[in-house]
Structures are given as structure tokens and as C-alpha cells.
Design a protein around this motif. Sequence first.
Motif, PDB file in Angstrom:
ATOM      1  N   PHE A  12      55.208  86.246  24.736  1.00 49.40           N
ATOM      2  CA  PHE A  12      55.713  87.132  25.780  1.00 49.40           C
ATOM      3  C   PHE A  12      54.811  87.017  26.999  1.00 49.40           C
ATOM      4  N   ALA A  23      65.473  87.329  26.537  1.00 47.14           N
ATOM      5  CA  ALA A  23      64.129  87.297  27.103  1.00 47.14           C
ATOM      6  C   ALA A  23      63.908  88.339  28.196  1.00 47.14           C
ATOM      7  N   GLU A  53      57.915  86.529  22.125  1.00 52.52           N
ATOM      8  CA  GLU A  53      59.019  87.046  22.931  1.00 52.52           C
ATOM      9  C   GLU A  53      60.215  87.402  22.056  1.00 52.52           C
TER      10      GLU A  53
END
Length: 496
Positions: free
Chosen positions: A443, A466, A461
Motif C-alpha cells: 500500500f 486500489a 494493498e
Amino acid sequence: GNLSFPATADWVGPGGAGVPFCMQQFWVEIVDASTGEPLAGARVGVADASRPDPVMWQVTERDGSHAGQVDFAVDYEKLRISVGMDNYIGITREWDRGEHCKNPSDCGVRIALAKILKHGDVHVEEDRCYVHAEHVGHYSMQATLEWDGPEKIPDLDLWVRSYECSLDTSTRYNCPQEQAGLAVEIDFLSAPGMCPPHLKCDRWTFTDKDLAAHEAKSCGLYVVETQSFYHHEKKHHKVRATTATDQDGRVVWKSDSPIPNQFAKWVFWDARYMKDLTTRIKGKCEVEHEQMRSKTNSKTHFKMKQPPPLVELLPEFMDWPSDHHISLDVDQTYGYGPETATFVNVPPGTYQIVVNRFGPPKGPPINDANPRVTIRIGTNGVFECRIPDTCKNRQNIWNVANILVEEDTSRPGKPRYRFRILDTAEEMIPLNRVSLPTVRKHFPGGCLAFAPFFAYRTYFESAQFAMGADPSDAVLQASCHGQCEPVADNADLRKC
């Protein structure tokens, strides 16, 4: 009409109560459930679903842009479509073109046919459903996702996992999947830059490569080579990717297998293969931190302590076949499906099936795509799951069903396994934020945490999308469940 009184008419659109007699033709495309490849030579029959009219039959084409497809010039609004092919499981599906066709001039449906699974015969005995095997553990299951096409929602994803594998990992790393009093997780309980509540456990340690490699020895997730297929007009637009195999049918691993993120244990498009479901790691892999100092800065580095905990085969599975796995065979990235997960010789346990809408959080809800999941157990157990009309929650995730498999030792002879398809809130395992799937990519940025020491942490992530945060536990647990029914008109299978 006549010369004195000319006939008049009003134009109406197709569908609904005013369906004109001359509707646009309706196309049907048949593809393989495990590859997405068009199937030539499949027999397709179409009839009026509202009355017992004769069925019109055609055979799917072999070549060209219409391979696997047939066209029907019929004025039915509600159709009954029957499909059959040698060595494949036949299917009959009803289709309402007024409800499901967004563009009347290009109206049709893609149907995935699955090959008959090689192992396991389903029998219903004394109101219980069993899959019989020739040898210990030799049976197969499949789940196939289909939906209404790119005009409504371009991309849905199929997620499957072993709940026991996930529960083992989350328990060892202090990430409870049922958090009393924390059903609603609100990120603003954390100060800006601080880790939100659902990350305040030890799952952050999985970013260490040595730890992840050791964790892969139990319910390990792997990344495989894939073969990509592109839109016939938009040459750079990938529409699906299938798992690559060698000439002997063995999966081809990528060089970066196993994957670095071994926490959530979901099999999906970024983690397409799981094996070693019968082993467990006896404890948590510990990490330690050290300061890496230079003349200009100081950086905290984490590494796994040695030696790592032992890996053991669960005693109840000493005779279980080592050749067992869960795989995602095909991932469809643009419309219709199929996406198919295959369970080969998996040990008794609970297997979760979930569908996710991959797209911006404010896009249309998953209900609009009319998703359906076909579950196959053994050679002859086929069930179809849909979002029931009674569920009005319009969300991005659909908690389809759980498959519960239990070993039966009540009588001697060849092994058999009792199974049940669970599709009600009272029986199913609730989804939770802490164990949603994540991708291999870290992330961007990170967050600060105080325990066990003040540090800046990075995480993987979200696989949902996303650009959006994972939904809270309250939202996930309000997701629609599936309504699953046997495909064949078999009253006994309704007991499964």
C-alpha cells in the motif's frame, strides 16, 4: 385496416409489457468454464419459457469471430436455454431479455459449460448428501462465476478459500476474525497517519520475505504463469487470463513463488494456487527490529527471528493425498465471465465462496450484474447460486455460500464425505475486514503504530479496488448471501 380506416400503431421498446412481435435476434455463446475458450459443436436449444413450445436447436460455430456462438431470430421475451455437449455437464437456464439486456440490438448471453469432474459420485442417503470416493480424499469440486456482461459491470472477481487455513493464520498473529464490540470499525478512531483499528494486529510482519516463505509451508499461496487473451477489436484490452500448464498438465510456477503475502489465504486473480492444506505451523514467526545507521540517516529494519517454528502434518490427515490444491483456472477481466476455481482432493473443512465487484467504490452495486455461481461437487452434483430478490442491500461484495465437507466414518468400505452447501446468515461464516484478500503490491505510504514499539509500518494493498478503503465489518456482514438450488430437477439434492 382498410382503405376507409387505415391501420395505426404505436412504437414501443423491447422488453416489459410492450414487447413487439419482431424482436432483434438473440445470440448465445458457449465457452469452456475452465479456460473461457469458445466451444464449437455444442448443442443449444431455445424455447419460450412461459409456455411449452417446441425447442429450436442449433450447433455452435467452429471458426471465425462467431466461434462458439449461435443466433436465434425469436420474439420470446422470456427464454429457456438448454445446452449440451459430450463430456460436459449439460445446463438449462431461463433468461429474461427484457430484464437483462441493456442493448436490445445486441442481446444475448454467454454460458459456461464445465467438463464432468473425474472423481467423486454424489448420493443422498437418509436425507444426507455424500460424495463417494474410490480412494481417501479423491474427489473434486468447482465454483464458476458468470454475470450479465460489460455493459452493466465489466469486472467481477471470484474469491475462494479454506476457512480453517485463514483462521489458523489470523489466530496465530493476533488478528481475531470475530472482534466483540468492534463490529463497526471506524477509521477516524485513529489519528491522522496512525494505523486504523483493523490493522492493529501482527499481520504487518508478513511483509518480511523470510517470514512469508516459511508461512507458505502451510496453506501456501503461489503465483503462476498465465496466458492472456485480448479483445478481438481492442488489441491492448485484456479480457481474460488462464492458468498456464505444461504438456503434462502441471501448473507452471513463476519465479517469485510463493507470493510474499501469505496472510489472508484467499485464492483469487493475484494468488491463483494454494497447496499444503493439511499442514500447520506450530506458532508465530517472530520478528525483531534493528536500526540501520549511516552518516545521513537511520532506518528501522525488521527480520524474522531464527529458528522459525516447526511445520507439522495434522495427525488426522496422515493418509491424505499430498496432491491436493485449490486453483483459479481462469480470470475474466471484461464482462460475462467465466471465472472458475477448482478444489482437488481438498481435506474436510469449510470452503468460502465470495464475489467482489472490482471497480471504484461509487460504481453500480454488484446486484446490477445479475451474478450467478455454479457449484459442482463430484461427477453429478450441480447447484446454482444467485442473489435472492429478498436481499435489498446493494453492495460491492456478495457472500455467496460456504461448502462444508466432513469425513464420514459411520460405516466400513470406500471413503465417503458428507457435504452441505450453506447459504443462510445463521450458518455461514461472516466476512470480516481484517482477513479480506490483499495483492502483492505494498500500500502506498503506510501508517504509524505504537505496539509493540513505535514504528512505521507498511501493508499490502487491498484486492477489492486500489483506490478505495476496505468496507467495515458491519457492511461486510450485511452483504447478500446466495440462494442455492440444484440445477437438475432432483428433490433429493435439495437436501444438500
